[in-house]
Design an enzyme around this catalytic site. Structure first.
Site, PDB file in Angstrom:
ATOM      1  N   LYS A   1      -0.706   8.620   3.571  1.00 38.47           N
ATOM      2  CA  LYS A   1      -0.571   6.601   3.648  1.00 38.47           C
ATOM      3  C   LYS A   1      -1.988   6.629   4.931  1.00 38.47           C
ATOM      4  O   LYS A   1      -2.179   5.538   5.684  1.00 38.47           O
ATOM      5  CB  LYS A   1       0.401   6.088   3.552  1.00 38.47           C
ATOM      6  CG  LYS A   1       1.506   6.379   2.435  1.00 38.47           C
ATOM      7  CD  LYS A   1       2.077   4.809   2.661  1.00 38.47           C
ATOM      8  CE  LYS A   1       3.677   5.428   3.092  1.00 38.47           C
ATOM      9  NZ  LYS A   1       4.401   4.186   2.456  1.00 38.47           N
TER      10      LYS A   1
ATOM     11  N   CYS B   1      16.524  -5.628 -17.606  1.00 38.56           N
ATOM     12  CA  CYS B   1      16.211  -3.312 -17.880  1.00 38.56           C
ATOM     13  C   CYS B   1      15.555  -3.309 -18.959  1.00 38.56           C
ATOM     14  O   CYS B   1      15.794  -4.035 -20.156  1.00 38.56           O
ATOM     15  CB  CYS B   1      17.444  -2.818 -17.670  1.00 38.56           C
ATOM     16  SG  CYS B   1      16.969  -1.211 -17.560  1.00 38.56           S
TER      17      CYS B   1
ATOM     18  N   CYS C   1      21.869   2.056 -16.233  1.00 39.87           N
ATOM     19  CA  CYS C   1      21.330   3.478 -16.106  1.00 39.87           C
ATOM     20  C   CYS C   1      20.910   4.122 -14.888  1.00 39.87           C
ATOM     21  O   CYS C   1      20.701   5.352 -15.561  1.00 39.87           O
ATOM     22  CB  CYS C   1      19.913   2.377 -16.482  1.00 39.87           C
ATOM     23  SG  CYS C   1      19.270   1.922 -18.391  1.00 39.87           S
TER      24      CYS C   1
ATOM     25  N   PRO D   1       1.156  -1.012   0.240  1.00 39.23           N
ATOM     26  CA  PRO D   1      -0.086  -0.286   0.544  1.00 39.23           C
ATOM     27  C   PRO D   1       0.631   1.010  -0.160  1.00 39.23           C
ATOM     28  O   PRO D   1       1.877   1.376   0.519  1.00 39.23           O
ATOM     29  CB  PRO D   1      -1.125   0.143   1.086  1.00 39.23           C
ATOM     30  CG  PRO D   1      -0.601  -1.464   1.721  1.00 39.23           C
ATOM     31  CD  PRO D   1       0.246  -2.054   1.122  1.00 39.23           C
ATOM     32  N   GLU D   2       0.591   1.903  -0.625  1.00 40.13           N
ATOM     33  CA  GLU D   2       1.152   3.366  -0.823  1.00 40.13           C
ATOM     34  C   GLU D   2      -0.246   4.473  -0.788  1.00 40.13           C
ATOM     35  O   GLU D   2      -0.511   4.581  -0.748  1.00 40.13           O
ATOM     36  CB  GLU D   2       2.233   3.351  -2.136  1.00 40.13           C
ATOM     37  CG  GLU D   2       2.830   2.735  -2.391  1.00 40.13           C
ATOM     38  CD  GLU D   2       4.371   2.617  -2.812  1.00 40.13           C
ATOM     39  OE1 GLU D   2       5.068   3.382  -3.143  1.00 40.13           O
ATOM     40  OE2 GLU D   2       4.563   1.478  -2.912  1.00 40.13           O
TER      41      GLU D   2
ATOM     42  N   CYS E   1      17.866  -0.947 -21.381  1.00 44.59           N
ATOM     43  CA  CYS E   1      19.292  -1.689 -21.923  1.00 44.59           C
ATOM     44  C   CYS E   1      19.514  -3.156 -21.805  1.00 44.59           C
ATOM     45  O   CYS E   1      20.764  -3.435 -22.758  1.00 44.59           O
ATOM     46  CB  CYS E   1      20.131  -0.529 -21.390  1.00 44.59           C
ATOM     47  SG  CYS E   1      20.561  -1.528 -19.198  1.00 44.59           S
TER      48      CYS E   1
ATOM     49  N   CYS F   1      18.721  -0.326 -11.826  1.00 43.75           N
ATOM     50  CA  CYS F   1      19.897  -0.915 -12.906  1.00 43.75           C
ATOM     51  C   CYS F   1      21.218  -0.081 -12.841  1.00 43.75           C
ATOM     52  O   CYS F   1      21.196   1.182 -13.422  1.00 43.75           O
ATOM     53  CB  CYS F   1      19.123  -0.933 -14.792  1.00 43.75           C
ATOM     54  SG  CYS F   1      20.361  -1.027 -15.726  1.00 43.75           S
TER      55      CYS F   1
HETATM   56 ZN   LIG Z   1      19.480  -0.090 -17.987  1.00 41.05          ZN
END
Ligand SMILES: [Zn+2]
Length: 250
Positions: free
Chosen positions: A51, A225, A248, A2-3, A228, A245
């Site tokens: 929240k 990813c 990235c 939950p967010e 990439c 990643c």
């Molecule tokens: Zn990546």
């Protein structure tokens, strides 16, 4: 997990189910508040703040927080009976609070004191990107992911969004937040992400709602990813698990 978006659409569902109705059942299964009975009182409003959820009933306010596994369920409950913390019924509709991280009955007049420490609510009427951005940079040495998760900075980001935001901005979750070049863009993007998901149960940050394609990095350790092809890395060592990643994000 939950967010802020989950809490926002939970509030909308509770509002539809209960507001304007008189409670015919109020069963609080938390020892400290077990004697509270709001039967016969009218549900006036349901609010979400970050929240946190508030169900205002007469002079009382039922404050709950979903934490890691909590939920409010309308109708039939999909959980073991011992996990139910509260049952409210009105006009043939039942709402049950399951596994709630926080459940307390407050005086309505002072209920928002419980959330006075929060930064601007990403989905609230008080949203202020400039305030959130300046809060974010207040402690420049903190890791970005940790600062994004601090509800005093802005209210509503949980671990999924914290990791996804780091990916979208090409930053490592561990980078000192002071090295972000445009914090205003980061908090604005956080708000856009939550806003886009406020009525969705299948949260997406990639814009793709197909199963398994919704997120960039969260929960994708060892998978390629999407940009990439490098395998997504993870670290379970801290207070919260992180995903990124290695190619990235810098
Ligand atoms: Zn990546």
């Amino acid at each position: 997990m939950p967010e802020g978006d989950t809490v926002f659409h939970t509030a909308a569902a509770l509002r539809d189910a209960l507001v304007g109705k008189t409670l015919t059942r109020c069963d609080v299964r938390v020892p400290r508040f077990a004697a509270v009975d709001l039967t016969g009182e009218r549900v006036d409003e349901v609010l979400s703040r970050g929240k946190h959820l508030f169900i205002r009933v007469g002079a009382a306010s039922i404050h709950s927080h979903l934490k890691m596994d909590g939920s409010w369920q309308i109708g039939r409950v999909r959980a073991a009976a011992h996990k139910i913390r509260i049952v409210l019924a009105a006009d043939g509709v039942t709402a049950s609070g399951v596994d709630l991280g926080v459940l307390e009955i407050l005086e309505r007049a002072h209920d928002l004191d419980a959330v006075a420490h929060l930064g601007p609510d990403l989905l609230g009427p008080d949203w202020a990107a400039d305030v959130a951005a300046s809060n974010l940079m207040a402690q420049p040495d903190r890791p970005v992911a940790e600062a994004l998760l601090d509800q005093r900075v802005m209210a509503g980001v949980g671990n999924v969004y914290a990791n996804e935001l780091c990916f979208v901005f090409g930053r490592l979750p561990t980078l000192p937040v002071g090295q972000l070049t445009d914090p205003l863009r980061v908090v604005a993007r956080a708000q856009q992400m939550l806003w886009a998901n406020r009525f969705r149960s299948n949260r997406t940050t990639t814009g793709d709602t197909r199963r398994g394609r919704e997120l960039w990095v969260y929960g994708r350790a060892g998978l390629p990813c999407r940009r990439c092809g490098t395998l997504i890395a993870t670290d379970h060592g801290g207070e919260r698990v992180t995903y990124w990643c290695p190619a990235c994000q810098r």
